[in-house]
Write a protein that holds these residues in place. Structure first.
Motif, PDB file in Angstrom:
ATOM      1  N   MET A   1      40.615  23.672  35.299  1.00  0.00           N
ATOM      2  CA  MET A   1      40.243  24.593  36.367  1.00  0.00           C
ATOM      3  C   MET A   1      40.450  26.023  35.867  1.00  0.00           C
ATOM      4  O   MET A   1      41.477  26.336  35.268  1.00  0.00           O
ATOM      5  CB  MET A   1      41.085  24.359  37.617  1.00  0.00           C
ATOM      6  N   ALA A   2      39.468  26.862  36.137  1.00  0.00           N
ATOM      7  CA  ALA A   2      39.556  28.263  35.715  1.00  0.00           C
ATOM      8  C   ALA A   2      39.181  29.169  36.879  1.00  0.00           C
ATOM      9  O   ALA A   2      38.280  28.866  37.664  1.00  0.00           O
ATOM     10  CB  ALA A   2      38.637  28.530  34.528  1.00  0.00           C
ATOM     11  N   HIS A   3      39.882  30.285  36.978  1.00  0.00           N
ATOM     12  CA  HIS A   3      39.543  31.292  37.975  1.00  0.00           C
ATOM     13  C   HIS A   3      38.185  31.895  37.619  1.00  0.00           C
ATOM     14  O   HIS A   3      37.936  32.244  36.463  1.00  0.00           O
ATOM     15  CB  HIS A   3      40.578  32.421  37.981  1.00  0.00           C
TER      16      HIS A   3
ATOM     17  N   LEU B   1      37.307  25.297  44.382  1.00  0.00           N
ATOM     18  CA  LEU B   1      38.557  25.554  45.089  1.00  0.00           C
ATOM     19  C   LEU B   1      38.633  27.018  45.499  1.00  0.00           C
ATOM     20  O   LEU B   1      38.123  27.898  44.800  1.00  0.00           O
ATOM     21  CB  LEU B   1      39.763  25.222  44.200  1.00  0.00           C
ATOM     22  N   GLN B   2      39.271  27.261  46.613  1.00  0.00           N
ATOM     23  CA  GLN B   2      39.498  28.626  47.066  1.00  0.00           C
ATOM     24  C   GLN B   2      40.982  28.844  47.308  1.00  0.00           C
ATOM     25  O   GLN B   2      41.635  28.027  47.954  1.00  0.00           O
ATOM     26  CB  GLN B   2      38.713  28.919  48.348  1.00  0.00           C
TER      27      GLN B   2
ATOM     28  N   ILE C   1      45.354  39.908  50.721  1.00  0.00           N
ATOM     29  CA  ILE C   1      44.533  40.805  49.903  1.00  0.00           C
ATOM     30  C   ILE C   1      43.088  40.309  49.854  1.00  0.00           C
ATOM     31  O   ILE C   1      42.174  40.982  50.308  1.00  0.00           O
ATOM     32  CB  ILE C   1      45.095  40.913  48.467  1.00  0.00           C
ATOM     33  N   THR C   2      42.889  39.107  49.327  1.00  0.00           N
ATOM     34  CA  THR C   2      41.537  38.584  49.193  1.00  0.00           C
ATOM     35  C   THR C   2      41.573  37.113  48.822  1.00  0.00           C
ATOM     36  O   THR C   2      42.589  36.605  48.349  1.00  0.00           O
ATOM     37  CB  THR C   2      40.759  39.359  48.109  1.00  0.00           C
ATOM     38  N   ASP C   3      40.466  36.418  49.028  1.00  0.00           N
ATOM     39  CA  ASP C   3      40.288  35.052  48.534  1.00  0.00           C
ATOM     40  C   ASP C   3      39.714  35.112  47.119  1.00  0.00           C
ATOM     41  O   ASP C   3      39.092  36.109  46.723  1.00  0.00           O
ATOM     42  CB  ASP C   3      39.313  34.272  49.431  1.00  0.00           C
ATOM     43  N   TYR C   4      39.921  34.039  46.368  1.00  0.00           N
ATOM     44  CA  TYR C   4      39.281  33.932  45.057  1.00  0.00           C
ATOM     45  C   TYR C   4      38.929  32.469  44.801  1.00  0.00           C
ATOM     46  O   TYR C   4      39.457  31.576  45.451  1.00  0.00           O
ATOM     47  CB  TYR C   4      40.173  34.493  43.944  1.00  0.00           C
TER      48      TYR C   4
ATOM     49  N   GLU D   1      37.772  44.428  42.502  1.00  0.00           N
ATOM     50  CA  GLU D   1      37.703  43.852  41.156  1.00  0.00           C
ATOM     51  C   GLU D   1      37.401  42.363  41.193  1.00  0.00           C
ATOM     52  O   GLU D   1      36.607  41.856  40.393  1.00  0.00           O
ATOM     53  CB  GLU D   1      39.009  44.120  40.401  1.00  0.00           C
ATOM     54  N   VAL D   2      38.020  41.630  42.110  1.00  0.00           N
ATOM     55  CA  VAL D   2      37.724  40.202  42.238  1.00  0.00           C
ATOM     56  C   VAL D   2      36.251  40.001  42.598  1.00  0.00           C
ATOM     57  O   VAL D   2      35.563  39.147  42.028  1.00  0.00           O
ATOM     58  CB  VAL D   2      38.636  39.538  43.295  1.00  0.00           C
TER      59      VAL D   2
END
Length: 300
Positions: free
Chosen positions: A236-238, A258-259, A159-162, A290-291
């Motif tokens: 650590m937080a998104h 971090l990814q 889907i995607t990286d974050y 959205e990310v």
């Protein structure tokens, strides 16, 4: 005596949930009734379909063969229904989606709400568990994961990286002073996952932080965020979470970043179900957008 579809539907539920009680809850039947229906099916087929074990009801070889055929029939029925519904041009029915806690709390509600606004007949259920959702047992129609599976009859699409960064509340930083290097983390209390409940190693951030002990731990990202918000420590937080909690800020973004990635996993047999194909396409597009939107909000 030929088996009827109602008995085969009961068979599917027991095969997937591996228990009479679990199947009964799903089918809204008494477990004893489920047991009688299974027995009736076995008598009709003159075959033993399940072996009772301490773990529940396990399929026999005959049961495995029947499961394959019944799932094919189920897919054919579903496909026919979806082709009929597709004439209206909108998605309908219920889709159950499994997802990790962070995605389930901070991304999926708004993404799924927008999809449902465009498809009023659609219902979405979000299943957030502290483990990988079992698609083979049909716990959900599809699942979002951070590590793509390498076994099972599944299809996987990235889907995607974050991104994730160290973060703390402004209150905490005001009380304890600025943090200028990673080596200083050992002097602070930390927030993270319960070590023995990390169900995916990509969720274990302790090594990256250079800490061994987590003083404030939870298997829930939402709880971890609330620890940070109330000044319990550093964790650590998104990045996609931060716009929802304005009093938390990133720390040392140039020293630790971090990814991770989100993947959409589906059962291989569902590839011909047009409703799920259309929903998954809308879901992937929505999550990517959205990310990106949320992470850009942190950058500015």
């Amino acid at each position: 005596m030929d088996p009827n579809w109602d008995d085969l539907r009961v068979f599917l539920a027991v095969a997937r949930l591996e228990s009479l009680s679990g199947a009964g809850k799903q089918l809204k039947m008494d477990p004893a009734t489920v047991g009688r229906r299974v027995q009736r099916l076995e008598e009709a087929l003159d075959a033993s379909l399940f072996a009772k074990s301490p773990q529940g009801y396990a399929l026999t070889a005959e049961g495995e063969r029947l499961l394959t055929r019944v799932e094919q029939a189920e897919q054919a029925v579903t496909l026919g229904a979806e082709e009929t519904r597709g004439q209206a041009g909108q998605l309908s029915g219920t889709v159950r989606l499994g997802a990790p806690d962070g995605c389930a709390n901070y991304i999926l509600p708004q993404v799924c709400a927008r999809i449902c606004e465009e498809n009023p007949g659609l219902e979405v259920q979000i299943l957030s568990l502290p483990r990988v959702v079992n698609l083979s047992r049909r716990e959900a129609d599809m699942a979002i994961v951070v590590s793509p599976p390498d076994a099972g009859r599944l299809t996987v699409q990235k889907i995607t990286d974050y991104k994730l960064h160290l973060a703390a509340s402004r209150k905490y930083l005001k009380m304890h002073g600025p943090i200028e290097s990673l080596s200083e983390l050992r002097n602070h209390k930390t927030v993270g996952y319960i070590p023995d409940m990390v169900f995916d190693q990509k969720l274990d951030y302790s090594a990256a932080m250079g800490v061994e002990d987590v003083q404030f731990a939870s298997n829930s990202v939402a709880v971890q965020v609330n620890f940070l918000r109330h000044g319990a420590g550093i964790g650590m937080a998104h990045d996609f979470v931060l716009p929802a909690v304005r009093n938390i800020q990133r720390i040392l973004p140039d020293q630790l970043s971090l990814q991770r990635s989100f993947y959409l996993v589906r059962h291989a047999d569902d590839r011909r179900v047009e409703r799920l194909n259309r929903f998954s396409a809308a879901l992937i597009d929505g999550i990517r957008a959205e990310v990106l939107r949320l992470e850009e909000a942190v950058e500015t």
